[in-house]
Structures are given as structure tokens and as C-alpha cells.
Motif scaffolding. Sequence first.
Motif, PDB file in Angstrom:
ATOM      1  N   THR A  37      -3.632  46.740   3.735  1.00 13.35           N
ATOM      2  CA  THR A  37      -4.628  45.903   3.095  1.00 13.35           C
ATOM      3  C   THR A  37      -4.053  44.554   2.761  1.00 13.35           C
ATOM      4  O   THR A  37      -2.848  44.376   2.629  1.00 13.35           O
ATOM      5  CB  THR A  37      -5.109  46.617   1.845  1.00 13.35           C
ATOM      6  OG1 THR A  37      -6.509  46.473   1.801  1.00 13.35           O
ATOM      7  CG2 THR A  37      -4.515  46.069   0.585  1.00 13.35           C
ATOM      8  N   ASN A  38      -4.924  43.639   2.626  1.00 14.93           N
ATOM      9  CA  ASN A  38      -4.533  42.279   2.319  1.00 14.93           C
ATOM     10  C   ASN A  38      -5.601  41.692   1.427  1.00 14.93           C
ATOM     11  O   ASN A  38      -6.422  40.904   1.851  1.00 14.93           O
ATOM     12  CB  ASN A  38      -4.424  41.504   3.635  1.00 14.93           C
ATOM     13  CG  ASN A  38      -3.757  40.177   3.410  1.00 14.93           C
ATOM     14  OD1 ASN A  38      -3.393  39.844   2.282  1.00 14.93           O
ATOM     15  ND2 ASN A  38      -3.629  39.403   4.459  1.00 14.93           N
ATOM     16  N   PRO A  39      -5.607  42.119   0.166  1.00 11.27           N
ATOM     17  CA  PRO A  39      -6.773  41.842  -0.652  1.00 11.27           C
ATOM     18  C   PRO A  39      -6.987  40.383  -0.948  1.00 11.27           C
ATOM     19  O   PRO A  39      -8.105  39.943  -1.114  1.00 11.27           O
ATOM     20  CB  PRO A  39      -6.488  42.619  -1.934  1.00 11.27           C
ATOM     21  CG  PRO A  39      -5.021  42.797  -1.957  1.00 11.27           C
ATOM     22  CD  PRO A  39      -4.541  42.774  -0.563  1.00 11.27           C
TER      23      PRO A  39
ATOM     24  N   THR B 225      -9.116  41.008   3.676  1.00 13.77           N
ATOM     25  CA  THR B 225      -9.248  41.736   4.930  1.00 13.77           C
ATOM     26  C   THR B 225      -8.394  42.984   4.851  1.00 13.77           C
ATOM     27  O   THR B 225      -7.177  42.924   4.864  1.00 13.77           O
ATOM     28  CB  THR B 225      -8.756  40.901   6.117  1.00 13.77           C
ATOM     29  OG1 THR B 225      -7.490  40.348   5.744  1.00 13.77           O
ATOM     30  CG2 THR B 225      -9.718  39.812   6.461  1.00 13.77           C
TER      31      THR B 225
END
Lengths: 538, 538
Positions: free
Chosen positions: A10-12, A16
Amino acid sequence: MAFDLGTMTTNPGDSTFDYASVVSINIFVALLCACIVIGHLLEENRWLNESTTALIIGLCTGAVILFARGGRNYVIMMFSEDLFFIYVLPPIIFNAGFQVKKKQFFRNFMTIMLFGVVGTVISFIIISFGASQVFRIMDLGALEIRDYFAIGAIFSATDSVCTLQVLNQDDTPLLYSLVFGEGVVNDATSVVLFHAIQKFDLVHIDIKVVMKLVVNFFYLFSTSTFLGAFTGLLSAYIIKKLYFGRHSTDREVALMILMAYLSYMLAELLDLSGILTVFFCGIVMSHYTWHNVTQNSRVTTKHAFATLSFIAEVFLFLYVGMDALDIEKWRSVSGSPEKSMRVSVVLLGLVLVGRAAFVFPLSLIANISRNSQNDKLTLKQQVIIWWAGLMRGAVSIALAYNQFSRSGQTHQQGNAFMITSTITVVLFTTVALGLMTKPLLHFFLPPSTRHLTMSLSLDPSSQESFLSLLLSNGQAIEVEAENSVPRPTSLRMLLTTPSRSVHHYWRMFDDAFMRPVFGGRGFVPLVPGSPTERDGPD
Amino acid sequence: MAFDLGTMTTNPGDSTFDYASVVSINIFVALLCACIVIGHLLEENRWLNESTTALIIGLCTGAVILFARGGRNYVIMMFSEDLFFIYVLPPIIFNAGFQVKKKQFFRNFMTIMLFGVVGTVISFIIISFGASQVFRIMDLGALEIRDYFAIGAIFSATDSVCTLQVLNQDDTPLLYSLVFGEGVVNDATSVVLFHAIQKFDLVHIDIKVVMKLVVNFFYLFSTSTFLGAFTGLLSAYIIKKLYFGRHSTDREVALMILMAYLSYMLAELLDLSGILTVFFCGIVMSHYTWHNVTQNSRVTTKHAFATLSFIAEVFLFLYVGMDALDIEKWRSVSGSPEKSMRVSVVLLGLVLVGRAAFVFPLSLIANISRNSQNDKLTLKQQVIIWWAGLMRGAVSIALAYNQFSRSGQTHQQGNAFMITSTITVVLFTTVALGLMTKPLLHFFLPPSTRHLTMSLSLDPSSQESFLSLLLSNGQAIEVEAENSVPRPTSLRMLLTTPSRSVHHYWRMFDDAFMRPVFGGRGFVPLVPGSPTERDGPD
């Protein structure tokens, strides 16, 4: 719901997440919405029910994705037994216990136990033996004796979730309580059987092993039931003691949800039957806890539990439908489609025979103990019981994956056959048999006689004063109100009903000891402001 | 909730899942129950609130486990950003939108935007610049310019979840709507800033880049809002069209839950701000959809959403508390505890300064646009706004993990410092500042003046006829009823309120076009049987 989070990255900040996971969740949630809307539109339809719709939508989506990807594999979501057993199953079973007509259930308790224990064992033996004989001839590759027993255990387990779809508690309460109750008790039997398969030397079965299994079963059954009842009573006690006078709807509802889930997970932790535990927890909560909370909490719990269960059920059938078209597992049996089909037909036949072999004989035995002529199970009802328990669903698939695959994929040929055949049987029973259920019910129990069945299944003389308060949280009253037209008066029936005296003593015990401590209908002093607490918008 | 299923292996026949996972779930659910009960008991307490209780219980449990294992590491549950952003955050924000006092929110919209956009940028610049200056002197290892900007973005993001804990919508509606609204708008700003950090060359910032960022922000803000409003309206339309005349509470509630969640996940899929989307979806659903469903559905949704949000909040603080004592990440900074402490103090100071640097100047600007003297933000209110936005919580931790760790563990020293410092800041602000909030509120806004604040924050002349229907789903009416005692009459205020005319035109548009299509208060014809449909036990 959990979507195999292990694979997500995850890449909050960037908002995305792992793209594929987000796509999967979006597709699933959108399809769930579609299923609900379409299911609502088709409600009046004679053939379809919500679960069949979801299964078909799942299959179609799977097919579309398969073609869109040019036949290459694209698994939107791997079938995960954890997802199924940890998140999807508990709300369904808990809600069934919470909404079950308790009086009906306990009146038929002995019959339910007969079907759920003896019946399952009979079916297990027939299917295991049949499979071992037929599959040895068919030369399916390396299947051990343990595998045959596993097949027996998998296919003799009634799928309680399917039963909920097939029978309606309001239309046919007697049949519903029998078949669904059987499915719940059945789970304890299955746990014992699986234990036995894994731990005992099954080639040499003697009286000692059998005795051990019987003792095991009763231990498991009583501890599971006790754990469920204990958790339910604890929730009732906490809410009655702590919350009195300053209720908080959100806290009450949260506590009920969490404690119900805790009972299930504790049972799993202690190697008990989680299904049995959470079912009895639901029963106890609806008998005690539900009466201790605010009016708003009552409405909320009733509908929120039903909604969660509803979402879980639709999700489950959608999931099974989409998983069925996973190309990988079909590839290893694609060399011999005919053989795969034969295996499925054999299994289906064994399920039919195995169930028939205990429903009809055991119904005879049950009828002996039922004194009143009107109370006996007719042949038509027996056919419905046989039929309604035939559906095999997600439980069977989860068990089959567990037994016949390692890490979700299957390579050995014998195992591959078992998995694809299970899916075929599940699809066939759910779609084909499912489609026929409404017409069949209509044929065997036309609406006119259904009212009779319903009135018979209730204790007809219990209307006003006495039994209506017995073991009910008001459900009986409501049903009786609906049912006030055909009322064959018979005090005789009340007197000849054997369960009556048990109910009577339970009622006395309940009023004298249980309700004063744990609350319940009529034993919760009015809270100032709480009954008038209206559910206005906020 | 999902417990890193990737690590689970299951054996459902035997009913034994992976032992550790089942233990984790049991501990968590049991602790959640304990938090709810203890939180209820401490409700009257002056200092503690539910979230602080959960955090402390989490810390204690972490400590107990740590000692029980003799200092060896035992992670009950790895902090997972997916768990947080996919499952825990959406219900909290959606419920906030669903229950927000819409009139209050839209009346202060310009001030909220000012704080949420300009304020965040100011805070971001100050924290980034300050951190780069101080940490370079402190020699923290390999931190790039990107890292400093990330620190700025992480620590300038107000944690909306914490705000919910600190301020009460009923006691201080104006301050609540300002600070919480800022937190929501803030999320869009953060997304833009993170995008910028990752994609732009930040060493050479010129007017073109700034313009691009501004355009980006407005694109993101409008599309996120539109997506939320669209999903909400779609749900209203579907329920109004399809369900009319044959309502089904379970289906309606299920559809509302699923479509709200769908809006969030769609926003994530499209790289928009999920928080903004689901917040506006909640607002639209409470304005339209909620009025199209049965009375039972209204009670159920209101309390079920609040309950889900409540469970998610308690879970979050418990989770942060337990995760804080994970020994691994402290080990790499254990060589220099003093330095670690200094980093935390510097960050905390920057947060304090960064927030003060925009709250007070922007309040001045906001006051210029507020014509009425009574409507202006007093210095005391400004202090509360500054204070209430200081808390940093799970959002900060999730962002810090995302930026400064790979696969949850951190090895590089500079990164380790950032993670432990973030945790320290979060613990300090939540526990220490959190404990002081109730007394501080009491000191700055004693209950007697709070009523005044409340009455000021509502449009006092709007009582009966006109504005009470405006943009409200009955909340305003309820508050006004509570608030009927101090009523400074002033028609003048109504006339001088600038937002009045916007409200007026919106009301006309709403009545003429929106409500006839999408339903809403007063625009849903009575369904036969549905209003009388009582919530009796079933």
C-alpha cells in the motif's frame, strides 16, 4: 471481509494500494450491489432465489473475465477458507440463532439430534463406503483410505447456509427448524468425524474406538453449547448491571456483536464447534440480552444482524460462482472430462442415497415418539426434509479445498478430480435443485396446506395465557397473530405433547432464577425515558 | 477486519486455524469488549475519554505480553496500512458525514476550506523547513529532501479520528464542524502534497509548479466530492424507484452500506481522496437516501453506522497502543535514547508552531468575512481550534510506516528515528494532550457559555418556519429544541448572514429538482403500512 491482505502493498499517501486488490474489492462490492438489486427485482419470480441469482451472476462474471483475458487465468480472489470460516460464516449462523423460533427448535430437539447425529453418521458411512468401492474401480490415482473417509465427511455435512436459502422459517417453521437444526448439530458431528479421521486408526475399528467417538461427541456438543450459552448470559448480565439507567445504543450493539464473535473465536481456539457455539449464543442473546437493551438497540440489532448475514450469504454464493471458473483447477482434469463428469455423478448419487437412507427410517422413529397423529411427519414432509438437505455449498467447497489441496492449488490428479467434482456437485445442487425447490414446495405443500402445517407445528392451544411466554421472545406471538385463522382447538394435544412438561419446568426455572439475574422479557424494569426514546432522526 | 490472512493456514475440518492468528483475534476482540465496558464505567470521569482508555489498555497489554515473553518480541498483529485504510477508516469517516450537522458544516464552508487548504500548506512548509534545518544539525543519518517534505506532509495532516474524540458535536457544534471539516478537506490536500513529493522536482519550485498543484487540488477536490455525491444520489434513486411499496429493511441497509463502501474504494481506485468521497457520500445519503427507507431502516442505519464507527475507533486506538511496544523498532534506536527523545520533542514543537502559525492568522481573515460581531471566532475559540487539531493519531503512524519502512520493519537508523518519534508524538499528543482536553474545554468554554456558543453557532432566527428545513434532516430541529432556552432574537443576524442567500437558492433548487427525483424529507409519499410498521420483536 478480508481480501488476502498478505498480497497487498500500500501507498496511502499516494492513495494507491496494490492496484489488483483494489480492483477486486471494487468488482466484488459492485457485484454485491447488483445482486441485491436484481434479487429484489426477481423476488416475485417462481424459480429463482437470491442465492441462485448471486451464483449465476458470479459464474457470468467469471466467464466474462475469462474471455476478456483470452482464457488466461485471472483469479480475482482466491477461495480462502480463512475468509470463509473466520469472517463469512459466523454472522450467518449467529443471525440464524438470533432469529430462530426457539420454541419450535426446542420442541423438535430430539428429532433434530436424531437427524444431526445418527443421520450424519449413517450418511457418512454410506458415502465413504460407496466412494471407496466405485473410485477404486474407476482408478482415480492415489487416494488413501483417509481420503475416502474425508469424502464421506465432506458430503454428509448439510450446508446450513443453503438450507436458509431453500426453506423459509415463516412458511414452513417445522421443516425449517428440523433441517436447519440438523445442519447446526451436524457441524459438531463433522468436527468429531474429522478428528477421528486424523487421529484414529480407522482400518481397525472396534467397540472401544466407537465408544470413544461417542464420548467425544457428547463432550464437544455440551462444551460448545455451554460456551455459547455462557457468553450470551455474560453479555446479558453485563448490559443489565452496568448499563441500567444510562443506556447507550451504540455501546450495547457493539458489545453484542463483539461478544457473539468472541464466542465463535473462543470455540475455534478451544477446538470446539464454532457453529454450534455461536448458534446457541444467538439463542441466549435473543432470549435475555435483547430484552435488556433500549428499543432502538432492539430494532438495530434485529436488522443489523440480518443485514450482515444477508450480505455474507450473497457474498458467499457470488464468491463460489466466481471461483468455480478458475481455470487452473480444471486444467489438470481437462484430459479426461468424461471421467470428471462420472466422478461428479457418482458423488451426487451417493449424496442422494446417503441422505435418503437416514431421513426416511429416522422419520419413522421420530414419528413413534410423537404421540399426536397431527404431529407426525408426513411422507411429503419427509421428502422435503430429504430434498432441502441435499444442497451442498460453500462449506463443502471449503472442506474439499482443505482436504485435497495444498496452498489453494491442486496438482495431484486424484485430488484435482475431487475438487472439480465438489464444485460440480455444488453448482448442480445449488442451481438445478435450487431452481426446482420453489415449484417442488408448491407442489408438495401448496400454500393452503402450508398454513395447516404451520398451525400444527405450533402448539395450537398455547395461544393466550401460558405457553406463549414460554421460550419465546415474542416471535411465537407474532406468528400466532398471523396464524389466527385456522385454529384447531385441542386441549388434548397440549396434554399429549411430551415436551410440554420439560417446557413447564424450564419456564419455572427461568422465571425463578435466570430472568431475575440476566433479565429478559418482563424482567427488565422500565428505564425512565428509554421506552419513550423515539427513533427520530438525528 | 482482516488480520493479515496471508500468514494464516487453516484446517477447518479440524476446526483449528493457525493457532497464533486465532489467539490474536481472541485477544483483540476480548480487549475491545473490555474497552467498551471500562470506557462506559469511566464515562463520568473528568479526564479520560474512550480513546485514551483504549490506548492505555493497549499499552498495558503490550507491556504484559512483552514481560510475559521475557522481552522477546511477540507481535500480536503487525501494523498494517491496508487494514487501516481499507477497513477501519472508511466506516469512521462515513459515519461522521452521515451524522454531521449539515447546516453547520455548509455555513462554515469557506472557513473550513481556508483552514483545510491554506492552513495545511502553511503548516507543511513550516514543519518541512524546520525539520530540515534542525535534523541536519542533529545528524540523523541518510534523510533526503523528499523525506523532509514527507515529514511535513505527515505531521501537518490533522487526524480526523482524533478530532472526533476530542470535540463533541452537541456541545461545541461550531468548533467541531470547523476542526473536523478541516480534517476532511485536509486529506485532499495531503493527497496532492504526497503526489507532489513523489512526482515533482521539489528543489526548484517555480510559479508553474505551484499553479499545477493548485489546479491539481481543485481537480481532486471536485472529482472526489462529485463521486461521493453521485454514489449517494444513485443509492437514493435506486431505493426510491425500486423499493417503493415493498420495502425490505435488510436489503435497504445492505445497499446503503455497500454503496458507501463502493464510493470509498472507487475513489481509491481512481487515485482520488477516499476520505473526502465517503464523507460527502454520507452527507448525501443522510439528506436523501435516509428519507426513502422504512422507519426501521432509519433507526438501524443510524445506530449501525454509529456502532461500526465506534468499534473501528476503539479498535484503532487499541491497535496503536499495542503496536507502540513492538520491541523491534525500538531496538535500532536504543543506542541513543536521548537523541530519539530530542527528535520527538523537535517534531512536537514544530507541530505546535506549525498549527499556531495558521490558526490565528487565518481566524483573523475568517473573522473579516463574518459580518456579525457575535459570529466571529473569539480568541478562546481559536485556542481550542489550535488545540483540538494538535492530536496526531493512527493516520500519522500509517503514513510514517509507509514512508519510512519497508515491509513493516525498519533498519536504517534515520528511518527508525522517524518511526519511533512518530509513535512518541502520537502517544504524547493522544494521552497527555487528550487527558487535558476536557479540563481545558471546561476552563475556556464553561458549560454556561457553551450554550451561548451553541446558540450563536446556529442561526438563531431560523427557528420555526424557514431555515429549519434548510439543508437539515431534522438534526437542526433537534438541536434547536434542546437549545430553546437562550434565544437572542435578532432578525438582523439573519439578514447579515452571508450564507443565507446561498442556502436560499440551494433550498429552491433542492425542492424543485433534487427532492422530486431523489426523495428526501417530505418528498417521499407515505407507503401504506410502512410508517406504522412498528419495530416489535420478531
